[in-house]
Design a protein around this motif. Structure first.
Motif, PDB file in Angstrom:
ATOM      1  N   GLU A 151     117.126  48.937  35.114  1.00 25.75           N
ATOM      2  CA  GLU A 151     116.982  48.077  33.944  1.00 25.75           C
ATOM      3  C   GLU A 151     115.558  47.552  33.874  1.00 25.75           C
ATOM      4  O   GLU A 151     115.069  46.920  34.817  1.00 25.75           O
ATOM      5  CB  GLU A 151     117.965  46.914  34.030  1.00 25.75           C
ATOM      6  N   ILE A 152     114.868  47.842  32.779  1.00 25.10           N
ATOM      7  CA  ILE A 152     113.487  47.405  32.624  1.00 25.10           C
ATOM      8  C   ILE A 152     113.447  45.903  32.370  1.00 25.10           C
ATOM      9  O   ILE A 152     114.035  45.403  31.413  1.00 25.10           O
ATOM     10  CB  ILE A 152     112.794  48.168  31.477  1.00 25.10           C
ATOM     11  N   LEU A 153     112.738  45.192  33.251  1.00 22.63           N
ATOM     12  CA  LEU A 153     112.659  43.744  33.143  1.00 22.63           C
ATOM     13  C   LEU A 153     111.324  43.279  32.583  1.00 22.63           C
ATOM     14  O   LEU A 153     111.159  42.104  32.261  1.00 22.63           O
ATOM     15  CB  LEU A 153     112.883  43.101  34.525  1.00 22.63           C
ATOM     16  N   ALA A 154     110.353  44.185  32.499  1.00 23.89           N
ATOM     17  CA  ALA A 154     109.026  43.829  32.002  1.00 23.89           C
ATOM     18  C   ALA A 154     108.930  44.093  30.503  1.00 23.89           C
ATOM     19  O   ALA A 154     109.394  45.121  30.016  1.00 23.89           O
ATOM     20  CB  ALA A 154     107.967  44.644  32.737  1.00 23.89           C
ATOM     21  N   ASP A 155     108.308  43.160  29.777  1.00 24.29           N
ATOM     22  CA  ASP A 155     108.122  43.325  28.336  1.00 24.29           C
ATOM     23  C   ASP A 155     106.747  42.768  27.946  1.00 24.29           C
ATOM     24  O   ASP A 155     106.540  41.559  27.959  1.00 24.29           O
ATOM     25  CB  ASP A 155     109.225  42.597  27.573  1.00 24.29           C
ATOM     26  N   PRO A 156     105.793  43.655  27.648  1.00 28.95           N
ATOM     27  CA  PRO A 156     105.906  45.114  27.623  1.00 28.95           C
ATOM     28  C   PRO A 156     105.902  45.688  29.038  1.00 28.95           C
ATOM     29  O   PRO A 156     105.409  45.046  29.952  1.00 28.95           O
ATOM     30  CB  PRO A 156     104.643  45.532  26.852  1.00 28.95           C
ATOM     31  N   TYR A 157     106.458  46.875  29.179  1.00 32.22           N
ATOM     32  CA  TYR A 157     106.523  47.469  30.503  1.00 32.22           C
ATOM     33  C   TYR A 157     105.183  48.128  30.852  1.00 32.22           C
ATOM     34  O   TYR A 157     104.415  48.498  29.973  1.00 32.22           O
ATOM     35  CB  TYR A 157     107.674  48.486  30.603  1.00 32.22           C
ATOM     36  N   PRO A 158     104.874  48.232  32.147  1.00 29.18           N
ATOM     37  CA  PRO A 158     103.604  48.827  32.575  1.00 29.18           C
ATOM     38  C   PRO A 158     103.479  50.276  32.095  1.00 29.18           C
ATOM     39  O   PRO A 158     104.435  51.052  32.197  1.00 29.18           O
ATOM     40  CB  PRO A 158     103.674  48.755  34.102  1.00 29.18           C
ATOM     41  N   HIS A 159     102.307  50.614  31.587  1.00 32.40           N
ATOM     42  CA  HIS A 159     102.065  51.974  31.088  1.00 32.40           C
ATOM     43  C   HIS A 159     100.562  52.213  31.056  1.00 32.40           C
ATOM     44  O   HIS A 159      99.791  51.300  30.714  1.00 32.40           O
ATOM     45  CB  HIS A 159     102.652  52.136  29.684  1.00 32.40           C
ATOM     46  N   PRO A 160     100.117  53.430  31.370  1.00 28.83           N
ATOM     47  CA  PRO A 160      98.672  53.708  31.363  1.00 28.83           C
ATOM     48  C   PRO A 160      97.982  53.415  30.038  1.00 28.83           C
ATOM     49  O   PRO A 160      96.789  53.107  30.021  1.00 28.83           O
ATOM     50  CB  PRO A 160      98.606  55.198  31.715  1.00 28.83           C
ATOM     51  N   ARG A 161      98.715  53.490  28.925  1.00 30.19           N
ATOM     52  CA  ARG A 161      98.074  53.221  27.634  1.00 30.19           C
ATOM     53  C   ARG A 161      97.655  51.761  27.496  1.00 30.19           C
ATOM     54  O   ARG A 161      96.884  51.406  26.592  1.00 30.19           O
ATOM     55  CB  ARG A 161      99.008  53.606  26.480  1.00 30.19           C
ATOM     56  N   ARG A 162      98.131  50.888  28.388  1.00 28.20           N
ATOM     57  CA  ARG A 162      97.769  49.479  28.342  1.00 28.20           C
ATOM     58  C   ARG A 162      96.543  49.166  29.204  1.00 28.20           C
ATOM     59  O   ARG A 162      96.080  48.017  29.227  1.00 28.20           O
ATOM     60  CB  ARG A 162      98.957  48.624  28.786  1.00 28.20           C
ATOM     61  N   ILE A 163      96.009  50.152  29.903  1.00 27.00           N
ATOM     62  CA  ILE A 163      94.815  49.937  30.719  1.00 27.00           C
ATOM     63  C   ILE A 163      93.617  49.654  29.809  1.00 27.00           C
ATOM     64  O   ILE A 163      93.418  50.310  28.790  1.00 27.00           O
ATOM     65  CB  ILE A 163      94.541  51.175  31.607  1.00 27.00           C
ATOM     66  N   GLU A 164      92.790  48.653  30.204  1.00 31.78           N
ATOM     67  CA  GLU A 164      91.641  48.242  29.403  1.00 31.78           C
ATOM     68  C   GLU A 164      90.398  48.126  30.289  1.00 31.78           C
ATOM     69  O   GLU A 164      90.510  47.882  31.500  1.00 31.78           O
ATOM     70  CB  GLU A 164      91.908  46.877  28.766  1.00 31.78           C
ATOM     71  N   PRO A 165      89.203  48.273  29.698  1.00 29.72           N
ATOM     72  CA  PRO A 165      87.976  47.991  30.454  1.00 29.72           C
ATOM     73  C   PRO A 165      88.019  46.579  31.030  1.00 29.72           C
ATOM     74  O   PRO A 165      88.457  45.633  30.372  1.00 29.72           O
ATOM     75  CB  PRO A 165      86.874  48.134  29.396  1.00 29.72           C
ATOM     76  N   GLY A 166      87.606  46.460  32.273  1.00 27.89           N
ATOM     77  CA  GLY A 166      87.648  45.170  32.948  1.00 27.89           C
ATOM     78  C   GLY A 166      88.871  44.985  33.827  1.00 27.89           C
ATOM     79  O   GLY A 166      88.899  44.080  34.666  1.00 27.89           O
ATOM     80  N   ASP A 167      89.906  45.811  33.643  1.00 22.23           N
ATOM     81  CA  ASP A 167      91.096  45.712  34.495  1.00 22.23           C
ATOM     82  C   ASP A 167      90.702  45.835  35.962  1.00 22.23           C
ATOM     83  O   ASP A 167      89.818  46.626  36.321  1.00 22.23           O
ATOM     84  CB  ASP A 167      92.111  46.807  34.145  1.00 22.23           C
ATOM     85  N   GLU A 168      91.393  45.067  36.786  1.00 26.64           N
ATOM     86  CA  GLU A 168      91.148  45.099  38.226  1.00 26.64           C
ATOM     87  C   GLU A 168      92.246  45.911  38.908  1.00 26.64           C
ATOM     88  O   GLU A 168      93.402  45.883  38.485  1.00 26.64           O
ATOM     89  CB  GLU A 168      91.068  43.676  38.759  1.00 26.64           C
ATOM     90  N   ILE A 169      91.880  46.624  39.975  1.00 29.19           N
ATOM     91  CA  ILE A 169      92.769  47.596  40.603  1.00 29.19           C
ATOM     92  C   ILE A 169      93.111  47.149  42.019  1.00 29.19           C
ATOM     93  O   ILE A 169      92.212  46.825  42.807  1.00 29.19           O
ATOM     94  CB  ILE A 169      92.107  48.989  40.636  1.00 29.19           C
ATOM     95  N   LEU A 170      94.401  47.144  42.309  1.00 29.26           N
ATOM     96  CA  LEU A 170      94.870  46.797  43.642  1.00 29.26           C
ATOM     97  C   LEU A 170      95.667  47.953  44.227  1.00 29.26           C
ATOM     98  O   LEU A 170      96.270  48.738  43.499  1.00 29.26           O
ATOM     99  CB  LEU A 170      95.786  45.567  43.617  1.00 29.26           C
ATOM    100  N   VAL A 171      95.701  48.012  45.559  1.00 27.32           N
ATOM    101  CA  VAL A 171      96.652  48.876  46.248  1.00 27.32           C
ATOM    102  C   VAL A 171      97.456  47.979  47.177  1.00 27.32           C
ATOM    103  O   VAL A 171      96.915  47.034  47.776  1.00 27.32           O
ATOM    104  CB  VAL A 171      95.948  50.020  47.010  1.00 27.32           C
ATOM    105  N   SER A 172      98.753  48.219  47.275  1.00 25.37           N
ATOM    106  CA  SER A 172      99.651  47.276  47.944  1.00 25.37           C
ATOM    107  C   SER A 172      99.605  47.337  49.464  1.00 25.37           C
ATOM    108  O   SER A 172     100.176  46.483  50.138  1.00 25.37           O
ATOM    109  CB  SER A 172     101.097  47.515  47.483  1.00 25.37           C
TER     110      SER A 172
END
Length: 339
Positions: A151-172
Motif C-alpha cells: 500500500e503506497i503511503l507516500a503522496d506524491p510517491y517517490p519517482h525519478p521524474r521528481r528529481i530536481e537540480p540541487g537534490d541531495e543524495i544519500l545512501v543508507s
C-alpha cells in the motif's frame, strides 16, 4: 520408495499426487500458515483505501546459503525492498518454487523457514504460491519467484521524474557487501569478515517519508550493477547531471580489501539491504539524522548532489584526491547469480 529417497526432492513431488500434497503440507503450509492464511493457489486480500504497488522478482543466487543470508530470506527482502522504493508498505507476497530433482529436503525446509522468518520480521504475509519439479540437470537446486503487493503511503510517491537540480543524495549504509559475500562463498575465497547486507529497508524508508514527506523525491535500491549503475539509471530517467563524492561513499574495510585483491570496484557490487535517496535541497542533513537514529541506518552518508538538468545525463565522481571522472554504467556481468 527407498528410505534414502525420502530425504530428497523427487519427480513424484511434482506430480500433483500424494507426494506433492505431503511436501506442501509438511514444508510450505507448516511454515507459511503463521504469516498468512495457509499456502493457497489463490488468496483473498483485504480492501485498502489507497493506491497499491505491485512487483515481481526471481532469485537464482549461487550458493543458496551465504554469510548473512540465504535464498529464502533474499527472496523476501528483495521483493519487499522493491515495494519500499515507491513508498509502499509491504502487505502480501506470493511465491513460486522451481525445485530440481535431488535437492535435499533439509535444504528446502531451511530456505522455507528462512522465508517465513523474514516475512514475519517485516510484517508481510505470504498468502499463496506454487511448486514445480524439474528433472536432475534441468535446473540448479532451487529457484524462487516472489510477487509482492504493498500500500503506497507516500503522496506524491517517490519517482525519478521528481528529481530536481540541487537534490541531495544519500545512501543508507556501506555498499558492496552482498555481492562480495556471495562471490566469496561461491569460490571458497579466504576473505574474512564478509557478510551480505540482505535486509528489509522499509522501516528506514517509512521513517524518512514520515519525517520529510514530499521532500523525498526518489528512492532506488542498488542491487545488480551496484551504486554506480543505480545512480546512472536515476540520472538517465531524470535527465540530470549527478555528482558523487568518492570520499563520502561508505565501504567497509573488508569489502575494500577484498575488492583490491580481486580487482573489483565496490561501486559496481550489488547490495540487498541498502537504498539511495534523493531528497530536496537543504533536507539532506535532516534525512541523515533520521536514518542514523534507526537500526540499519547508523552508517548512512550524504554522498552527492544533483547538479543540473541536461540532455546528456551522466554521473561524475569527485575522487578522493580531488579529481573528477565520469562514472559509467556497468559493462558486462562480473558477478552472475548474486540475486
Amino acid at each position: 520408495m527407498a528410505s534414502g529417497d525420502r530425504d530428497y526432492i523427487l519427480l513424484d513431488h511434482g506430480s500433483g499426487g500424494r507426494a506433492t500434497h505431503r511436501l506442501i503440507r509438511e514444508i510450505f503450509y507448516s511454515a507459511f500458515e503463521a504469516s498468512g492464511e495457509g499456502f493457497l493457489d489463490s488468496a483473498i486480500l483485504g480492501t485498502h483505501s489507497g493506491p497499491l504497488a505491485f512487483t515481481t522478482d526471481s532469485f537464482v543466487v549461487d550458493p543458496i546459503f551465504f554469510p548473512g543470508g540465504d535464498l529464502g530470506s533474499l527472496a523476501v527482502h528483495g521483493t519487499v525492498n522493491d515495494l519500499a522504493m515507491v513508498g509502499a508498505r509491504p502487505l502480501y507476497l506470493a511465491c513460486g518454487f522451481i525445485l530440481e530433482e535431488g535437492l535435499p529436503l533439509a535444504d528446502l525446509k531451511r530456505i522455507v523457514l528462512s522465508m517465513a522468518r523474514a516475512a514475519e520480521e517485516i510484517g508481510v504475509k505470504i498468502v499463496c504460491g506454487d511448486t514445480k519439479v524439474v528433472p536432475k540437470g534441468k535446473g540448479d537446486r532451487i529457484f524462487i519467484t516472489t510477487t509482492g503487493m504493498g500500500e503506497i503511503l507516500a503522496d506524491p510517491y517517490p519517482h525519478p521524474r521528481r528529481i530536481e537540480p540541487g537534490d541531495e543524495i544519500l545512501v543508507s549504509g556501506p555498499i558492496g557487501e552482498h555481492g562480495l559475500a556471495v562471490l566469496s562463498a561461491r569460490e571458497s575465497l579466504p576473505l574474512k569478515g564478509l557478510r551480505s547486507d540482505s535486509a528489509p529497508v522499509w522501516p528506514l524508508v517509512e521513517a524518512l517519508l514520515k519525517a520529510l514527506g514530499p521532500a523525498v523525491h526518489a528512492l532506488r535500491d542498488p542491487t545488480r550493477g551496484g551504486l554506480a549503475t543505480t545512480v546512472n539509471e536515476l540520472a538517465q530517467e531524470a535527465k540530470v547531471e549527478i555528482e558523487l563524492l568518492e570520499s563520502e561513499i561508505p565501504v567497509r574495510a573488508e569489502v575494500r580489501g577484498g575488492c583490491e585483491i580481486l580487482g573489483l570496484d565496490p561501486l559496481y557490487l550489488a547490495c540487498e539491504g541498502r537504498f539511495v535517496a534523493m531528497v530536496a535541497r537543504g533536507k539532506g542533513e535532516e534525512a541523515l539524522q533520521v536514518l542514523k537514529e534507526l537500526p540499519g541506518g547508523h552508517e548512512a552518508r550524504l554522498i552527492g548532489q544533483v547538479r543540473n538538468q541536461t540532455d546528456r545525463p551522466l554521473v561524475i565522481l569527485k575522487t578522493a584526491i580531488g579529481g573528477e571522472r565520469i562514472l559509467p554504467v556497468l559493462t558486462g556481468e562480473p558477478l552472475p547469480r548474486i540475486c
